[in-house]
Design an enzyme around this catalytic site. Structure first.
Site, mmCIF file in Angstrom:
data_model
loop_
_atom_site.group_PDB
_atom_site.id
_atom_site.type_symbol
_atom_site.label_atom_id
_atom_site.label_comp_id
_atom_site.label_asym_id
_atom_site.label_seq_id
_atom_site.Cartn_x
_atom_site.Cartn_y
_atom_site.Cartn_z
ATOM 1 N N ASP A 16 0.827 -1.214 0.000
ATOM 2 C CA ASP A 16 0.000 0.000 0.000
ATOM 3 C C ASP A 16 0.862 1.264 0.000
ATOM 4 O O ASP A 16 0.380 2.348 -0.278
ATOM 5 C CB ASP A 16 -0.918 0.000 1.241
ATOM 6 C CG ASP A 16 -0.110 -0.272 2.497
ATOM 7 O OD1 ASP A 16 -0.118 -1.416 2.970
ATOM 8 O OD2 ASP A 16 0.577 0.641 2.974
ATOM 9 N N ASP A 33 6.282 -5.738 6.733
ATOM 10 C CA ASP A 33 4.927 -5.188 6.818
ATOM 11 C C ASP A 33 3.971 -6.146 6.113
ATOM 12 O O ASP A 33 3.446 -5.871 5.035
ATOM 13 C CB ASP A 33 4.891 -3.813 6.146
ATOM 14 C CG ASP A 33 3.497 -3.213 6.157
ATOM 15 O OD1 ASP A 33 3.204 -2.403 5.246
ATOM 16 O OD2 ASP A 33 2.701 -3.567 7.040
ATOM 17 N N PRO A 80 -0.506 -16.102 1.557
ATOM 18 C CA PRO A 80 0.887 -15.961 1.101
ATOM 19 C C PRO A 80 1.838 -15.478 2.211
ATOM 20 O O PRO A 80 3.049 -15.598 2.097
ATOM 21 C CB PRO A 80 0.772 -14.919 -0.019
ATOM 22 C CG PRO A 80 -0.471 -14.153 0.262
ATOM 23 C CD PRO A 80 -1.406 -15.153 0.880
HETATM 24 N N1 SAM Z 1 0.524 -1.799 5.576
HETATM 25 C C1 SAM Z 1 -0.743 -2.393 5.953
HETATM 26 C C2 SAM Z 1 -1.055 -1.954 7.334
HETATM 27 O O1 SAM Z 1 -1.214 -0.761 7.538
HETATM 28 O O2 SAM Z 1 -1.128 -2.838 8.189
HETATM 29 C C3 SAM Z 1 -0.799 -3.905 5.941
HETATM 30 C C4 SAM Z 1 0.226 -4.596 5.374
HETATM 31 S S1 SAM Z 1 0.275 -4.750 3.691
HETATM 32 C C5 SAM Z 1 -1.237 -4.456 2.980
HETATM 33 C C6 SAM Z 1 0.392 -6.516 3.650
HETATM 34 C C7 SAM Z 1 1.064 -6.921 2.386
HETATM 35 O O3 SAM Z 1 1.843 -8.108 2.555
HETATM 36 C C8 SAM Z 1 0.047 -7.233 1.282
HETATM 37 O O4 SAM Z 1 0.181 -6.269 0.256
HETATM 38 C C9 SAM Z 1 0.419 -8.653 0.822
HETATM 39 O O5 SAM Z 1 0.284 -8.818 -0.571
HETATM 40 C C10 SAM Z 1 1.870 -8.724 1.272
HETATM 41 N N2 SAM Z 1 2.401 -10.084 1.387
HETATM 42 C C11 SAM Z 1 1.785 -11.174 1.908
HETATM 43 N N3 SAM Z 1 2.602 -12.248 1.820
HETATM 44 C C12 SAM Z 1 3.770 -11.827 1.245
HETATM 45 C C13 SAM Z 1 4.998 -12.468 0.886
HETATM 46 N N4 SAM Z 1 5.190 -13.777 1.120
HETATM 47 N N5 SAM Z 1 5.974 -11.717 0.331
HETATM 48 C C14 SAM Z 1 5.790 -10.374 0.112
HETATM 49 N N6 SAM Z 1 4.636 -9.712 0.407
HETATM 50 C C15 SAM Z 1 3.639 -10.435 0.979
#
Ligand code: SAM
Length: 285
Positions: free
Chosen positions: A88, A158, A165
């Site tokens: 994000d 994060d 995933p």
């Molecule tokens: N920043 C946000 C918050 O304020 O809490 C939440 C975190 S962010 C949206 C979580 C991200 O982790 C998602 O975009 C997801 O696609 C990513 N993600 C999940 N598994 C992952 C992996 N194995 N490697 C890299 N990114 C991953």
């Protein structure tokens, strides 16, 4: 609210929270997760991944400031930063506020989250994706840290919660690979969930990280839409004990960085590591 009112519901450990939907702004099933953006009451735009609230426009600054400025100012002179997840752009936005940063890499598994956030949540990244210091790598963060030859001063994990995933981002192997990717004096932080609804996340993280790093410490803050009371992160390093950095040192560094947090301050930084008894008991068991 009329009977026709639409709601979005989050089930966090059996606790249901509902937010009234003013508008469903976007919905997509990506190859990795279901992504929804709603206009909600009273938190404004709200991003959900697989039915879990990731951020809202109203309170995301708390999480992104505390996940970023605690490790960055504790380190003191971070030049190379790695963000795992964070599609994000909120963490990127905060990292780019540090003028000493020369390069920041974002390793996000789902490129659709990045594209979506640029288009529909521009206030969160606030132009950070276009910062010349930023490099975007779309792919699994666990594979990235295993294969990188770069060394990082700060690594910020994060990720979403350990579902889908993100499950690989909670293993000893992953943390060991991060340790190997840290430069001397490097620091890693990661979110470890609600202290009331997800205590096992803190316990497991502290058990694993205490076995990988010389120093590991929890720190706490409150994000209203991360339900279940105080929210937690872990700060881990082989050389830096988070509990020894003084307010005075942090004040000097924050002043030099011209950092003015809406939640973060040097005094809140130090206080965040003061754990209530119930949290100490949980991680000591
Ligand atoms: N920043 C946000 C918050 O304020 O809490 C939440 C975190 S962010 C949206 C979580 C991200 O982790 C998602 O975009 C997801 O696609 C990513 N993600 C999940 N598994 C992952 C992996 N194995 N490697 C890299 N990114 C991953």
């Amino acid at each position: 609210m009329t009977d026709a009112q639409q709601w979005v519901e989050e089930n966090m450990g059996g606790m249901l929270t509902r937010y009234p939907i003013r508008r469903l702004l976007y919905e997509e099933q990506t190859p990795f997760q279901r992504m929804r953006l709603i206009e909600s009451e009273p938190y404004g735009r709200m991003l959900l991944l697989d039915d879990y609230v990731q951020l809202t426009e109203k309170d995301e600054f708390v999480y992104h400031e505390m996940m970023t400025h605690v490790p960055m100012l504790a380190h003191g002179n971070p030049r190379h930063v790695l963000v795992i997840g964070g599609g994000d752009g909120g963490i990127l936005r905060e990292v780019c506020k540090h003028p000493g940063v020369e390069h920041v890499t974002l390793a996000e598994i789902d490129g659709r989250v990045i594209e979506f956030s640029k288009a529909h949540l521009p206030s969160v990244s606030n132009g950070a994706f276009d910062d010349p210091r930023v490099e975007i790598c779309v792919g699994d963060g666990a594979a990235f840290v295993k294969n990188t030859t770069e060394k990082y001063d700060v690594v910020i994990v994060d990720s979403s919660d350990p579902v889908g995933p993100a499950q690989v981002l909670f293993s000893k192997e992953f943390y060991t690979d991060i340790r190997n990717a840290l430069a001397p004096g490097g620091v890693m932080v990661r979110q470890t969930g609600s202290t009331f609804l997800q205590p096992d996340e803190q316990k497991q993280a502290m058990e694993i990280l205490s076995g990988v790093f010389e120093h590991a410490a929890l720190y706490l803050f409150n994000v209203p839409t991360y339900v279940g009371g105080l929210f937690s992160c872990v700060f881990a390093s082989d050389t830096l004990n988070a509990l020894t950095t003084t307010v005075e040192t942090l004040q000097e560094r924050a002043a030099a960085t011209k950092l003015a947090g809406r939640y973060y301050s040097p005094k809140i930084h130090v206080a965040a590591f003061e754990l209530p008894g119930y949290v100490r008991e949980n991680i000591a068991r």
